[in-house]
Design a protein around this motif. Structure first.
Motif, PDB file in Angstrom:
ATOM      1  N   ALA A 166       0.824  -1.207   0.000  1.00 59.02           N
ATOM      2  CA  ALA A 166       0.000   0.000   0.000  1.00 59.02           C
ATOM      3  C   ALA A 166       0.859   1.259   0.000  1.00 59.02           C
ATOM      4  CB  ALA A 166      -0.941  -0.007   1.200  1.00 59.02           C
ATOM      5  N   LYS A 167       1.920   1.259   0.785  1.00 55.67           N
ATOM      6  CA  LYS A 167       2.810   2.423   0.799  1.00 55.67           C
ATOM      7  C   LYS A 167       3.499   2.596  -0.554  1.00 55.67           C
ATOM      8  CE  LYS A 167       3.211   4.905   3.352  1.00 55.67           C
ATOM      9  NZ  LYS A 167       2.350   6.119   3.504  1.00 55.67           N
ATOM     10  N   ALA A 168       3.888   1.495  -1.181  1.00 56.63           N
ATOM     11  CA  ALA A 168       4.517   1.581  -2.498  1.00 56.63           C
ATOM     12  C   ALA A 168       3.546   2.118  -3.547  1.00 56.63           C
ATOM     13  CB  ALA A 168       5.028   0.203  -2.918  1.00 56.63           C
ATOM     14  N   LEU A 169       2.245   1.912  -3.314  1.00 58.13           N
ATOM     15  CA  LEU A 169       1.216   2.397  -4.239  1.00 58.13           C
ATOM     16  C   LEU A 169       0.746   3.809  -3.911  1.00 58.13           C
ATOM     17  CD1 LEU A 169      -0.944  -0.854  -4.513  1.00 58.13           C
ATOM     18  CD2 LEU A 169       0.704   0.006  -6.185  1.00 58.13           C
ATOM     19  N   GLY A 170       1.284   4.395  -2.835  1.00 59.36           N
ATOM     20  CA  GLY A 170       0.944   5.777  -2.506  1.00 59.36           C
ATOM     21  C   GLY A 170      -0.248   5.963  -1.605  1.00 59.36           C
ATOM     22  N   ARG A 274      -7.886 -15.299 -10.056  1.00 59.30           N
ATOM     23  CA  ARG A 274      -7.618 -14.098 -10.839  1.00 59.30           C
ATOM     24  C   ARG A 274      -7.414 -14.507 -12.286  1.00 59.30           C
ATOM     25  NH1 ARG A 274      -1.427 -12.494  -8.818  1.00 59.30           N
ATOM     26  NH2 ARG A 274      -0.649 -14.640  -8.654  1.00 59.30           N
ATOM     27  N   THR A 275      -7.505 -13.544 -13.168  1.00 58.59           N
ATOM     28  CA  THR A 275      -7.325 -13.834 -14.589  1.00 58.59           C
ATOM     29  C   THR A 275      -5.837 -13.953 -14.914  1.00 58.59           C
ATOM     30  OG1 THR A 275      -7.164 -11.513 -15.263  1.00 58.59           O
ATOM     31  CG2 THR A 275      -9.396 -12.461 -15.066  1.00 58.59           C
ATOM     32  N   PRO A 276      -5.500 -14.604 -16.026  1.00 58.81           N
ATOM     33  CA  PRO A 276      -4.091 -14.646 -16.432  1.00 58.81           C
ATOM     34  C   PRO A 276      -3.495 -13.247 -16.599  1.00 58.81           C
ATOM     35  CG  PRO A 276      -5.346 -16.260 -17.672  1.00 58.81           C
ATOM     36  CD  PRO A 276      -6.340 -15.438 -16.902  1.00 58.81           C
ATOM     37  N   GLU A 277      -4.308 -12.302 -17.066  1.00 61.62           N
ATOM     38  CA  GLU A 277      -3.819 -10.927 -17.237  1.00 61.62           C
ATOM     39  C   GLU A 277      -3.510 -10.295 -15.886  1.00 61.62           C
ATOM     40  OE1 GLU A 277      -5.855 -12.362 -20.693  1.00 61.62           O
ATOM     41  OE2 GLU A 277      -6.617 -12.133 -18.636  1.00 61.62           O
ATOM     42  N   GLU A 278      -4.360 -10.532 -14.879  1.00 64.99           N
ATOM     43  CA  GLU A 278      -4.101 -10.009 -13.538  1.00 64.99           C
ATOM     44  C   GLU A 278      -2.841 -10.633 -12.951  1.00 64.99           C
ATOM     45  OE1 GLU A 278      -8.670  -9.007 -12.035  1.00 64.99           O
ATOM     46  OE2 GLU A 278      -7.821 -11.004 -11.697  1.00 64.99           O
ATOM     47  N   ARG A 279      -2.671 -11.927 -13.157  1.00 63.68           N
ATOM     48  CA  ARG A 279      -1.460 -12.610 -12.662  1.00 63.68           C
ATOM     49  C   ARG A 279      -0.204 -12.025 -13.292  1.00 63.68           C
ATOM     50  NH1 ARG A 279      -1.226 -17.913 -15.419  1.00 63.68           N
ATOM     51  NH2 ARG A 279      -0.457 -16.473 -17.018  1.00 63.68           N
ATOM     52  N   ASP A 280      -0.208 -11.868 -14.610  1.00 61.21           N
ATOM     53  CA  ASP A 280       0.985 -11.367 -15.292  1.00 61.21           C
ATOM     54  C   ASP A 280       1.304  -9.928 -14.886  1.00 61.21           C
ATOM     55  OD1 ASP A 280       1.125 -13.805 -16.528  1.00 61.21           O
ATOM     56  OD2 ASP A 280       0.301 -13.114 -18.448  1.00 61.21           O
ATOM     57  N   ASP A 281       0.265  -9.127 -14.699  1.00 61.94           N
ATOM     58  CA  ASP A 281       0.474  -7.743 -14.245  1.00 61.94           C
ATOM     59  C   ASP A 281       1.096  -7.720 -12.848  1.00 61.94           C
ATOM     60  OD1 ASP A 281       0.030  -4.796 -14.287  1.00 61.94           O
ATOM     61  OD2 ASP A 281      -1.404  -5.264 -12.705  1.00 61.94           O
ATOM     62  N   ALA A 282       0.590  -8.592 -11.960  1.00 67.18           N
ATOM     63  CA  ALA A 282       1.144  -8.654 -10.610  1.00 67.18           C
ATOM     64  C   ALA A 282       2.603  -9.092 -10.623  1.00 67.18           C
ATOM     65  CB  ALA A 282       0.314  -9.608  -9.742  1.00 67.18           C
ATOM     66  N   LEU A 283       2.934 -10.086 -11.452  1.00 67.89           N
ATOM     67  CA  LEU A 283       4.316 -10.542 -11.547  1.00 67.89           C
ATOM     68  C   LEU A 283       5.234  -9.402 -11.978  1.00 67.89           C
ATOM     69  CD1 LEU A 283       3.877 -14.059 -13.190  1.00 67.89           C
ATOM     70  CD2 LEU A 283       4.880 -13.596 -10.953  1.00 67.89           C
ATOM     71  N   THR A 284       4.777  -8.616 -12.945  1.00 73.49           N
ATOM     72  CA  THR A 284       5.596  -7.509 -13.443  1.00 73.49           C
ATOM     73  C   THR A 284       5.784  -6.433 -12.381  1.00 73.49           C
ATOM     74  OG1 THR A 284       4.888  -7.896 -15.724  1.00 73.49           O
ATOM     75  CG2 THR A 284       5.765  -5.714 -15.207  1.00 73.49           C
ATOM     76  N   VAL A 285       4.688  -5.993 -11.794  1.00 77.15           N
ATOM     77  CA  VAL A 285       4.752  -4.889 -10.836  1.00 77.15           C
ATOM     78  C   VAL A 285       5.469  -5.305  -9.561  1.00 77.15           C
ATOM     79  CG1 VAL A 285       3.398  -3.293  -9.432  1.00 77.15           C
ATOM     80  CG2 VAL A 285       2.689  -3.797 -11.779  1.00 77.15           C
ATOM     81  N   LEU A 286       5.105  -6.457  -9.006  1.00 78.03           N
ATOM     82  CA  LEU A 286       5.738  -6.894  -7.769  1.00 78.03           C
ATOM     83  C   LEU A 286       7.220  -7.199  -7.991  1.00 78.03           C
ATOM     84  CD1 LEU A 286       2.950  -9.207  -6.306  1.00 78.03           C
ATOM     85  CD2 LEU A 286       3.565  -6.908  -5.532  1.00 78.03           C
ATOM     86  N   GLY A 287       7.547  -7.762  -9.140  1.00 80.46           N
ATOM     87  CA  GLY A 287       8.951  -8.020  -9.443  1.00 80.46           C
ATOM     88  C   GLY A 287       9.763  -6.744  -9.492  1.00 80.46           C
ATOM     89  N   ARG A 288       9.197  -5.704 -10.095  1.00 80.92           N
ATOM     90  CA  ARG A 288       9.893  -4.420 -10.167  1.00 80.92           C
ATOM     91  C   ARG A 288      10.033  -3.800  -8.785  1.00 80.92           C
ATOM     92  NH1 ARG A 288       6.466  -1.829 -13.018  1.00 80.92           N
ATOM     93  NH2 ARG A 288       5.570  -0.550 -11.378  1.00 80.92           N
ATOM     94  N   LEU A 289       8.975  -3.846  -7.981  1.00 79.27           N
ATOM     95  CA  LEU A 289       9.035  -3.277  -6.636  1.00 79.27           C
ATOM     96  C   LEU A 289      10.056  -4.010  -5.769  1.00 79.27           C
ATOM     97  CD1 LEU A 289       5.219  -2.691  -5.929  1.00 79.27           C
ATOM     98  CD2 LEU A 289       6.953  -0.940  -6.392  1.00 79.27           C
ATOM     99  N   PHE A 290      10.141  -5.343  -5.916  1.00 80.81           N
ATOM    100  CA  PHE A 290      11.121  -6.103  -5.154  1.00 80.81           C
ATOM    101  C   PHE A 290      12.540  -5.752  -5.590  1.00 80.81           C
ATOM    102  CE2 PHE A 290      13.890  -9.749  -4.488  1.00 80.81           C
ATOM    103  CZ  PHE A 290      13.703  -9.997  -3.137  1.00 80.81           C
ATOM    104  N   SER A 291      12.753  -5.706  -6.898  1.00 81.54           N
ATOM    105  CA  SER A 291      14.090  -5.385  -7.414  1.00 81.54           C
ATOM    106  C   SER A 291      14.522  -3.991  -7.000  1.00 81.54           C
ATOM    107  CB  SER A 291      14.104  -5.514  -8.943  1.00 81.54           C
ATOM    108  OG  SER A 291      13.860  -6.849  -9.339  1.00 81.54           O
ATOM    109  N   ASP A 292      13.569  -3.079  -6.907  1.00 84.07           N
ATOM    110  CA  ASP A 292      13.879  -1.696  -6.519  1.00 84.07           C
ATOM    111  C   ASP A 292      14.023  -1.520  -5.012  1.00 84.07           C
ATOM    112  OD1 ASP A 292      13.786  -1.021  -9.187  1.00 84.07           O
ATOM    113  OD2 ASP A 292      11.781  -0.128  -9.099  1.00 84.07           O
ATOM    114  N   GLY A 293      13.722  -2.552  -4.243  1.00 81.60           N
ATOM    115  CA  GLY A 293      13.817  -2.463  -2.792  1.00 81.60           C
ATOM    116  C   GLY A 293      12.627  -1.813  -2.123  1.00 81.60           C
ATOM    117  N   ALA A 294      11.528  -1.634  -2.868  1.00 78.09           N
ATOM    118  CA  ALA A 294      10.337  -0.996  -2.306  1.00 78.09           C
ATOM    119  C   ALA A 294       9.535  -1.954  -1.433  1.00 78.09           C
ATOM    120  CB  ALA A 294       9.456  -0.449  -3.425  1.00 78.09           C
ATOM    121  N   ILE A 295       9.660  -3.264  -1.683  1.00 77.16           N
ATOM    122  CA  ILE A 295       8.991  -4.265  -0.865  1.00 77.16           C
ATOM    123  C   ILE A 295       9.988  -5.376  -0.543  1.00 77.16           C
ATOM    124  CG2 ILE A 295       6.666  -3.807  -1.742  1.00 77.16           C
ATOM    125  CD1 ILE A 295       6.961  -6.309  -3.509  1.00 77.16           C
TER     126      ILE A 295
END
Length: 331
Positions: A166-170, A274-295
């Motif tokens: 939630a904090k990463a999402l503002g 969830r839909t395949p599109e929701e899953r793929d979006d989550a993988l992309t966003v969460l992966g980026r947030l993890f790599s950036d150290g936000a989560i």
């Protein structure tokens, strides 16, 4: 081939009923894989299941561990990932093939490949925490920057990761906790405000913090014990997300009349729904947030495989974040 597995033939306290046994390595059926377990996420549902308090009633014997990260060793027809892939997935725990073993059976539903830069101890719990939070906050509640989120049970593994996301999402985050230790832990995850549910009226405090409006979104990991107070804390037009029942009394019952007269919506969140599109979006966003150290997965302890029963006995007490059981090295 044989393997080591923690199994309970009767219901009771984990430390009393779980025994380390040798059993045959199972063969995967259609749509599932045999995983060599690298790490297992354990949570309160595992303990409740062993004690006969879980809403699902699996057949005995029980091998806990509903979520793992592991290497695909063999696949059944229709499983989407090839042998050798490191995947995160659920397990066939209800049939005695959960993650507290050297090998487990893992259905394709909900399974995702593990990111290369995510260590096993982080990956083991990511589906039931950050992915659930993403489904709830983004896919179901449509959270917007600047809104206020109330997390019920902010010190648990699911609640603490919802705070971080939630904090990463503002969002502005208000969390509930019991006692100063858990409150401090919630603040370390990024909570803007923490309300000690032992010390005051939740609804009044949330409205005071939001200028009388109330929380735009409620993320409920506790269940029945806090539901009435949470309904007093939610804003008109708010979204109530059912996640779990760490309070031990089961999922809350919210009468349609209360939904109607408060003008709120009620939804649930599961990473496997969830839909395949929701899953793929989550993988992309969460992966980026993890790599950036936000989560980052808040881990209370990484437990040796041989101490899994004792770790399960700890759940429901002073655990802050997640307990992860390391995979057995005795292959």
């Amino acid at each position: 081939m044989r393997m080591k597995s923690w199994r309970a033939e009767t219901l009771g306290a984990p430390g009393e009923v779980l025994k380390l046994v040798d059993i045959d390595v199972p063969a995967p059926g259609p749509g599932e894989a045999l995983l060599r377990v690298l790490a297992t996420n354990i949570g309160l549902p595992d303990r409740m299941m062993l004690e006969g308090r879980y809403f699902m009633k699996p057949l005995l014997p029980i091998t806990p561990g509903q979520e793992v990260v592991g290497i695909v060793e063999a696949v059944g027809a229709g499983y989407p990932f090839p042998v050798g892939t490191r995947v995160i997935g659920g397990t066939r725990f209800a049939d005695g093939f959960g993650g507290l073993a050297q090998y487990c059976l893992s259905p394709a539903d909900g399974a995702v490949p593990a990111a290369d830069d995510m260590p096993d101890e982080q990956a083991a719990a990511v589906l039931g925490t950050f992915h659930v939070a993403y489904v709830g906050l983004v896919n179901r509640a449509g959270a917007k920057t600047g809104e206020t989120l109330l997390v019920l049970g902010g010190s648990g593994g699911t609640g603490s990761t919802a705070i971080q996301l939630a904090k990463a999402l503002g969002l502005t985050v208000i969390a509930t906790a019991r006692g100063p230790g858990k409150a401090a832990f919630c603040r370390r995850q990024g909570a803007d405000h923490v309300i000690d549910t032992e010390a005051g009226a939740l609804g009044e405090e949330v409205r005071a913090l939001t200028g009388g409006k109330g929380a735009d979104i409620v993320y409920d990991t506790v269940g029945t014990p806090l539901v009435e107070q949470a309904l007093q804390a939610i804003a008109v037009g708010g979204r109530y997300i059912m996640i779990g029942f760490a309070g031990g009394s089961g999922f809350p019952t919210i009468e349609p009349f209360k939904i109607l007269t408060r003008g709120i919506s009620l939804t649930g969140a599961l990473h496997s729904v969830r839909t395949p599109e929701e899953r793929d979006d989550a993988l992309t966003v969460l992966g980026r947030l993890f790599s950036d150290g936000a989560i980052s997965m808040p881990i209370d302890e990484i437990v040796p495989f041989t101490r899994a029963p004792q770790a399960l006995d700890r759940l429901g007490g002073e655990v802050h974040g997640k307990l992860i059981v390391a995979g057995s090295t005795a292959h």
